[in-house]
Design an enzyme around this catalytic site. Structure first.
Site, PDB file in Angstrom:
ATOM      1  N   LYS A  97      -3.452   3.482   6.582  1.00 46.58           N
ATOM      2  CA  LYS A  97      -3.968   2.110   6.609  1.00 46.58           C
ATOM      3  C   LYS A  97      -2.977   1.197   7.328  1.00 46.58           C
ATOM      4  CE  LYS A  97      -6.622   1.959   2.251  1.00 46.58           C
ATOM      5  NZ  LYS A  97      -6.747   1.242   0.972  1.00 46.58           N
ATOM      6  N   THR A 147       0.839  -1.200   0.000  1.00 46.55           N
ATOM      7  CA  THR A 147       0.000   0.000   0.000  1.00 46.55           C
ATOM      8  C   THR A 147       0.871   1.245   0.000  1.00 46.55           C
ATOM      9  OG1 THR A 147      -1.765   1.197   1.184  1.00 46.55           O
ATOM     10  CG2 THR A 147      -0.159   0.052   2.554  1.00 46.55           C
ATOM     11  N   SER A 148       0.314   2.327  -0.540  1.00 48.13           N
ATOM     12  CA  SER A 148       1.004   3.618  -0.442  1.00 48.13           C
ATOM     13  C   SER A 148       0.391   4.439   0.690  1.00 48.13           C
ATOM     14  CB  SER A 148       0.875   4.377  -1.769  1.00 48.13           C
ATOM     15  OG  SER A 148      -0.488   4.537  -2.072  1.00 48.13           O
ATOM     16  N   GLU A 188      -4.852   0.087  -9.948  1.00 49.98           N
ATOM     17  CA  GLU A 188      -6.172  -0.265  -9.419  1.00 49.98           C
ATOM     18  C   GLU A 188      -7.120  -0.341 -10.602  1.00 49.98           C
ATOM     19  OE1 GLU A 188      -7.929   1.734  -6.147  1.00 49.98           O
ATOM     20  OE2 GLU A 188      -6.290   1.223  -4.800  1.00 49.98           O
ATOM     21  N   ASP A 221      -8.496  -2.986  -0.242  1.00 48.54           N
ATOM     22  CA  ASP A 221      -9.257  -1.984  -0.970  1.00 48.54           C
ATOM     23  C   ASP A 221     -10.502  -1.657  -0.161  1.00 48.54           C
ATOM     24  OD1 ASP A 221      -9.028  -0.481  -3.506  1.00 48.54           O
ATOM     25  OD2 ASP A 221     -11.083  -1.188  -3.740  1.00 48.54           O
ATOM     26  N   PHE A 263      -7.776   9.762   8.181  1.00 51.61           N
ATOM     27  CA  PHE A 263      -7.561  10.138   6.784  1.00 51.61           C
ATOM     28  C   PHE A 263      -8.879  10.057   6.024  1.00 51.61           C
ATOM     29  CE2 PHE A 263      -7.849   6.115   4.360  1.00 51.61           C
ATOM     30  CZ  PHE A 263      -7.930   5.219   5.399  1.00 51.61           C
ATOM     31  N   ASP A 302     -12.801  10.055   7.121  1.00 51.96           N
ATOM     32  CA  ASP A 302     -12.940   9.940   8.581  1.00 51.96           C
ATOM     33  C   ASP A 302     -13.685  11.122   9.221  1.00 51.96           C
ATOM     34  OD1 ASP A 302     -11.843   7.439   8.898  1.00 51.96           O
ATOM     35  OD2 ASP A 302      -9.849   8.150   9.471  1.00 51.96           O
TER      36      ASP A 302
HETATM   37  P1  IMP Z   1      -8.298   2.710  -1.808  1.00 54.53           P
HETATM   38  O1  IMP Z   1      -8.639   1.562  -0.905  1.00 54.53           O
HETATM   39  O2  IMP Z   1      -6.866   3.015  -1.844  1.00 54.53           O
HETATM   40  O3  IMP Z   1      -8.927   2.539  -3.164  1.00 54.53           O
HETATM   41  O4  IMP Z   1      -8.923   4.033  -1.209  1.00 54.53           O
HETATM   42  C1  IMP Z   1     -10.156   4.044  -0.621  1.00 54.53           C
HETATM   43  C2  IMP Z   1     -10.582   5.457  -0.314  1.00 54.53           C
HETATM   44  O5  IMP Z   1     -11.768   5.332   0.484  1.00 54.53           O
HETATM   45  C3  IMP Z   1      -9.588   6.235   0.533  1.00 54.53           C
HETATM   46  O6  IMP Z   1      -8.777   7.050  -0.238  1.00 54.53           O
HETATM   47  C4  IMP Z   1     -10.500   7.061   1.418  1.00 54.53           C
HETATM   48  O7  IMP Z   1     -10.858   8.239   0.753  1.00 54.53           O
HETATM   49  C5  IMP Z   1     -11.726   6.180   1.581  1.00 54.53           C
HETATM   50  N1  IMP Z   1     -11.576   5.335   2.786  1.00 54.53           N
HETATM   51  C6  IMP Z   1     -11.379   4.009   2.864  1.00 54.53           C
HETATM   52  N2  IMP Z   1     -11.258   3.618   4.137  1.00 54.53           N
HETATM   53  C7  IMP Z   1     -11.353   4.726   4.869  1.00 54.53           C
HETATM   54  C8  IMP Z   1     -11.279   4.967   6.262  1.00 54.53           C
HETATM   55  O8  IMP Z   1     -11.041   4.069   7.107  1.00 54.53           O
HETATM   56  N3  IMP Z   1     -11.440   6.242   6.639  1.00 54.53           N
HETATM   57  C9  IMP Z   1     -11.667   7.261   5.755  1.00 54.53           C
HETATM   58  N4  IMP Z   1     -11.724   7.095   4.461  1.00 54.53           N
HETATM   59  C10 IMP Z   1     -11.567   5.829   4.004  1.00 54.53           C
END
Ligand code: IMP
Length: 178
Positions: free
Chosen positions: A11, A6-7, A32, A61, A134, A137
């Site tokens: 997370k 992950t970047s 992705e 994801d 982030f 949230d």
């Molecule tokens: P990805 O999993 O990298 O595709 O990104 C999912 C996107 O969903 C993130 O960039 C956040 O904007 C949002 N997201 C996913 N999980 C969370 C969380 O735990 N808190 C806040 N935003 C989340």
């Protein structure tokens, strides 16, 4: 030791609080894919990453699904966060503020991919609240709470969160097979 591809440092920090197993973060910038489900995105990510890393690894994801928007932004949450942000989502929903977060962890063990899911229902706050965490949230209040995820410490968010649930399921699976 487990490789988490992950970047997203947030997370990784959340997941590290859930286990004693050392979590090694690697940013392989995997593509992705555009798909309608988190499962497809996560599975293709793990399939891309395993041969490049040459070690068992997992990707995660996740997304925010708003009832008023029939599940949008869902798998497009990352893009929507970068373009519309929290304010944009709050402008799009008015009456029905119900939403959920979902997370899918895809673990490639060297021969196959296993998926682990977690979900948390909640509501969208009236205004942005809190500075921790982030993404979305600051606008998500999990069921049974009055505060947003951004008003909670990581340990507390983990007790409720989609990612906490998916990762806990992943760890109990590893405990069974290892
Ligand atoms: P990805 O999993 O990298 O595709 O990104 C999912 C996107 O969903 C993130 O960039 C956040 O904007 C949002 N997201 C996913 N999980 C969370 C969380 O735990 N808190 C806040 N935003 C989340």
């Amino acid at each position: 030791m487990l490789y988490f591809i992950t970047s997203n440092n947030h997370k990784c920090a959340e997941i590290r609080k859930l286990t004693d197993i050392p979590i090694v973060q690697r940013d392989l910038s995997y593509p992705e894919i555009q798909a309608d489900t988190l499962q497809e995105v996560a599975e293709s990510g793990a399939e891309y990453c395993y041969p490049r890393l040459g070690e068992p690894c997992f990707v995660e994801d996740s997304g925010l699904f708003c009832d008023a928007l029939r599940g949008f932004p869902g798998p497009y949450s990352n893009y929507v966060y970068r373009t519309l942000g929290c304010e944009g989502i709050l402008r799009l929903v008015s009456q029905n503020r119900n939403a959920h977060f979902a997370s899918v962890i895809a673990y490639h063990d060297g021969s196959e991919v296993n998926l682990f899911m977690g979900e948390i229902r909640g509501t969208l706050a009236e205004t942005i609240k809190g500075e921790k965490g982030f993404g979305f949230d600051p606008i998500f209040i999990p069921e049974g709470e009055t505060r947003t995820f951004a008003e909670m410490e990581t340990e507390e968010k983990n007790l409720y969160s989609h990612r906490g649930k998916a990762f806990t399921a992943f760890i109990s699976y590893l405990n069974q097979v290892r």
